[in-house]
Design an enzyme around this catalytic site. Structure first.
Site, mmCIF file in Angstrom:
data_model
loop_
_atom_site.group_PDB
_atom_site.id
_atom_site.type_symbol
_atom_site.label_atom_id
_atom_site.label_comp_id
_atom_site.label_asym_id
_atom_site.label_seq_id
_atom_site.Cartn_x
_atom_site.Cartn_y
_atom_site.Cartn_z
ATOM 1 N N GLY A 72 0.835 -1.211 0.000
ATOM 2 C CA GLY A 72 0.000 0.000 0.000
ATOM 3 C C GLY A 72 0.858 1.244 0.000
ATOM 4 O O GLY A 72 0.500 2.286 0.550
ATOM 5 N N ALA A 73 2.007 1.138 -0.662
ATOM 6 C CA ALA A 73 3.040 2.171 -0.557
ATOM 7 C C ALA A 73 2.630 3.508 -1.174
ATOM 8 O O ALA A 73 3.186 4.542 -0.828
ATOM 9 C CB ALA A 73 4.327 1.661 -1.203
ATOM 10 N N GLY A 116 -2.657 -2.489 8.161
ATOM 11 C CA GLY A 116 -3.934 -2.436 7.426
ATOM 12 C C GLY A 116 -5.057 -3.081 8.217
ATOM 13 O O GLY A 116 -4.895 -4.164 8.779
ATOM 14 N N ASP A 145 -2.747 3.200 19.228
ATOM 15 C CA ASP A 145 -3.657 3.313 20.372
ATOM 16 C C ASP A 145 -2.850 3.593 21.644
ATOM 17 O O ASP A 145 -3.239 4.406 22.483
ATOM 18 C CB ASP A 145 -4.457 2.013 20.520
ATOM 19 N N HIS A 204 -7.467 -3.879 17.793
ATOM 20 C CA HIS A 204 -7.377 -2.492 17.330
ATOM 21 C C HIS A 204 -8.747 -2.123 16.753
ATOM 22 O O HIS A 204 -8.980 -2.145 15.542
ATOM 23 C CB HIS A 204 -6.291 -2.340 16.261
HETATM 24 N N1 LIG Z 1 -3.597 -0.194 12.839
HETATM 25 C C1 LIG Z 1 -3.731 1.118 12.860
HETATM 26 O O1 LIG Z 1 -3.467 1.736 13.904
HETATM 27 C C2 LIG Z 1 -4.205 1.896 11.678
HETATM 28 C C3 LIG Z 1 -4.539 1.261 10.527
HETATM 29 N N2 LIG Z 1 -4.966 1.970 9.435
HETATM 30 C C4 LIG Z 1 -5.279 1.209 8.235
HETATM 31 O O2 LIG Z 1 -4.153 1.215 7.343
HETATM 32 C C5 LIG Z 1 -4.587 0.929 6.026
HETATM 33 C C6 LIG Z 1 -3.986 1.901 5.020
HETATM 34 O O3 LIG Z 1 -4.464 3.202 5.268
HETATM 35 P P1 LIG Z 1 -4.195 4.397 4.235
HETATM 36 O O4 LIG Z 1 -2.774 4.428 3.828
HETATM 37 O O5 LIG Z 1 -4.799 5.588 4.838
HETATM 38 O O6 LIG Z 1 -5.098 3.931 3.026
HETATM 39 P P2 LIG Z 1 -5.005 4.373 1.472
HETATM 40 O O7 LIG Z 1 -6.275 3.960 0.826
HETATM 41 O O8 LIG Z 1 -4.549 5.781 1.355
HETATM 42 O O9 LIG Z 1 -3.849 3.437 0.958
HETATM 43 C C7 LIG Z 1 -3.988 2.075 0.882
HETATM 44 C C8 LIG Z 1 -3.176 1.639 -0.289
HETATM 45 O O10 LIG Z 1 -3.175 0.220 -0.316
HETATM 46 C C9 LIG Z 1 -3.166 -0.163 -1.649
HETATM 47 N N3 LIG Z 1 -3.578 -1.557 -1.779
HETATM 48 C C10 LIG Z 1 -4.822 -2.078 -1.805
HETATM 49 N N4 LIG Z 1 -4.773 -3.399 -1.993
HETATM 50 C C11 LIG Z 1 -3.484 -3.731 -2.076
HETATM 51 C C12 LIG Z 1 -2.792 -4.947 -2.291
HETATM 52 N N5 LIG Z 1 -3.452 -6.090 -2.457
HETATM 53 N N6 LIG Z 1 -1.452 -4.925 -2.315
HETATM 54 C C13 LIG Z 1 -0.777 -3.776 -2.168
HETATM 55 N N7 LIG Z 1 -1.362 -2.586 -1.980
HETATM 56 C C14 LIG Z 1 -2.702 -2.565 -1.933
HETATM 57 C C15 LIG Z 1 -4.114 0.817 -2.331
HETATM 58 O O11 LIG Z 1 -3.896 0.874 -3.732
HETATM 59 C C16 LIG Z 1 -3.740 2.099 -1.629
HETATM 60 O O12 LIG Z 1 -2.738 2.824 -2.319
HETATM 61 C C17 LIG Z 1 -6.109 0.963 6.099
HETATM 62 O O13 LIG Z 1 -6.572 -0.356 6.229
HETATM 63 C C18 LIG Z 1 -6.389 1.732 7.366
HETATM 64 O O14 LIG Z 1 -7.658 1.435 7.905
HETATM 65 C C19 LIG Z 1 -5.036 3.325 9.444
HETATM 66 C C20 LIG Z 1 -4.713 4.000 10.585
HETATM 67 C C21 LIG Z 1 -4.305 3.341 11.793
HETATM 68 O O1 LIG Z 2 -10.163 4.013 12.481
HETATM 69 C C1 LIG Z 2 -9.679 3.804 11.350
HETATM 70 O O2 LIG Z 2 -10.284 3.333 10.382
HETATM 71 C C2 LIG Z 2 -8.226 4.080 11.163
HETATM 72 C C3 LIG Z 2 -7.564 3.505 12.314
HETATM 73 O O3 LIG Z 2 -7.411 2.326 12.443
HETATM 74 C C4 LIG Z 2 -7.189 4.401 13.383
HETATM 75 O O4 LIG Z 2 -7.075 5.610 13.175
HETATM 76 O O5 LIG Z 2 -6.981 3.890 14.485
#
Ligand SMILES: NC(=O)C1=CN([C@@H]2O[C@H](COP(=O)(O)OP(=O)(O)OC[C@H]3O[C@@H](n4cnc5c(N)ncnc54)[C@H](O)[C@@H]3O)[C@@H](O)[C@H]2O)C=CC1
Ligand SMILES: O=C([O-])CC(=O)C(=O)O
Length: 330
Positions: free
Chosen positions: A12-13, A131, A160, A188
């Site tokens: 997801g780079a 993710g 968190d 999470h």
């Molecule tokens: N654990 C945590 O604390 C947090 C988790 N997240 C999660 O992180 C993830 C990414 O968030 P963002 O960067 O904001 O999303 P984004 O939508 O901006 O980027 C995600 C990227 O992943 C790519 N992608 C989708 N399927 C893929 C695959 N099979 N292989 C490689 N790349 C793929 C997409 O093309 C996109 O560029 C989301 O699931 C979000 O909910 C976000 C914030 C906190």
């Molecule tokens: O809530 C979301 O979808 C994004 C996330 O995981 C966070 O910010 O903790």
């Protein structure tokens, strides 16, 4: 400078988190100032053009530690020989969506990536899942990588943890560095439990320093648990820079060790500690050293904490059963 670069994969780079994360990794924030890094960036085919733009920017930073960048849409090629895989790419949650809705959409991604890592990653690989739904995505990847030891997988609850530190610091009128031993238990998700009953503020019990059970139960714990949703509401998209920063914190501490006299929160495979069903990816207080982690044992759990730890475990059991029913894990 160590001669062999560490190979770090980021999926997801081209996404929001990626845009913050890659530059911090390349600058040395993950592996330190003496370790060169090779970036392996995975994206879906339609996002490769945008990813090329990000790589142009990485080039333009002239990071001395960045030895090489490879991009692509084939997991087996990108994960070949990687020492650390940061699985960020997934479909992010949008307004009104709960993490349960994401299980199916993301299941297929983490099945394929687990299999690819199993086949081609380096023997010492560590895999951190950011993710969402992170815990269950990690479970799916782990279940599809039978040759990689289970303790090499973790899901991110460090964001968190950091949110909890910051909220508690504000309430107590201290800096985050004066707080130690805070714990995120469980998933999470909104059921996560931020525990300050074992935390310390300048060596004193944090719950006693705060001395306000109503604030802990009705303000603090829900604020941390719902912070992701609050960011989405305010920003119109989910946390990105803070998520990238937490991904760096988690990876750095896993590889180089948690701070002396403290612990960190990390979702790892349960061995049944604290009555959590074996095999779930559950966030625990852990101490890390040289790429290994150990769950902190022997903490006294009162009825208030027990109920919250059980509720978040129950949600993870539901998620596990749902992905089992979908045939994503055995
Ligand atoms: N654990 C945590 O604390 C947090 C988790 N997240 C999660 O992180 C993830 C990414 O968030 P963002 O960067 O904001 O999303 P984004 O939508 O901006 O980027 C995600 C990227 O992943 C790519 N992608 C989708 N399927 C893929 C695959 N099979 N292989 C490689 N790349 C793929 C997409 O093309 C996109 O560029 C989301 O699931 C979000 O909910 C976000 C914030 C906190
Ligand atoms: O809530 C979301 O979808 C994004 C996330 O995981 C966070 O910010 O903790």
């Amino acid at each position: 400078m160590s001669p062999t670069p560490v190979k770090v994969a980021v999926t997801g780079a081209a996404g929001q988190i990626g845009y913050s994360l890659l530059f911090r990794i390349a600058s040395g924030a993950l592996l330190g100032p003496d370790t060169p890094v090779e970036l392996r960036l995975l994206e879906i085919t339609p996002a490769l053009g945008a990813l090329e733009g990000v790589v142009m920017e990485l080039d333009d930073c002239a990071f001395p530690l960045l030895s090489k960048v490879e991009i692509g849409d084939d997991a087996e090629t990108i994960f070949d020989g990687v020492n650390l895989a940061l699985l960020v790419g997934a479909r992010p949650r949008t307004k009104g969506m709960e993490r349960g809705d994401l299980l199916e959409a993301n299941g297929a991604i983490f099945t394929a990536q687990g299999k690819a890592l199993n086949k081609v990653a380096a023997d010492d690989v560590r895999i951190g899942v950011t993710g969402n739904p992170a815990n269950t995505n990690a479970l799916i990847a782990m279940s599809n990588a039978p040759d990689i030891p289970r303790e090499r997988f973790s899901a991110l609850t460090r964001l968190d943890h950091n949110r909890g530190l910051s909220q508690l610091a504000k309430k107590a009128g201290v800096t985050v560095s004066e707080i130690k031993k805070l714990t995120i238990w469980g998933n999470h998700s909104a059921t996560q439990y931020t525990d300050i009953f074992h935390a310390e503020i300048n060596g004193q019990n944090a719950a006693e320093v705060v001395n306000d059970q109503a604030w802990i139960a009705d303000t603090f714990i829900p604020t941390v648990a719902k912070r992701g949703a609050a960011i989405i509401e305010a920003r119109g998209s989910s946390s990105a820079a803070s998520a990238a920063s937490a991904t760096i914190d988690a990876g750095r501490d896993w590889l180089t060790g948690s701070p002396e006299g403290d612990w960190v929160s990390m979702a790892v495979v349960s061995d049944g500690s604290y009555g959590v069903p074996e095999g779930l990816i559950y966030s625990y207080p852990v101490i890390t050293r040289n790429g290994d982690w150990e769950i902190v044992q022997g903490l006294e759990i009162d009825d208030f904490s027990r109920a919250k730890m059980d509720a978040t475990a129950a949600e993870l059991v539901e998620e596990r059963d749902a992905v089992k029913a979908l045939g994503l894990i055995g």
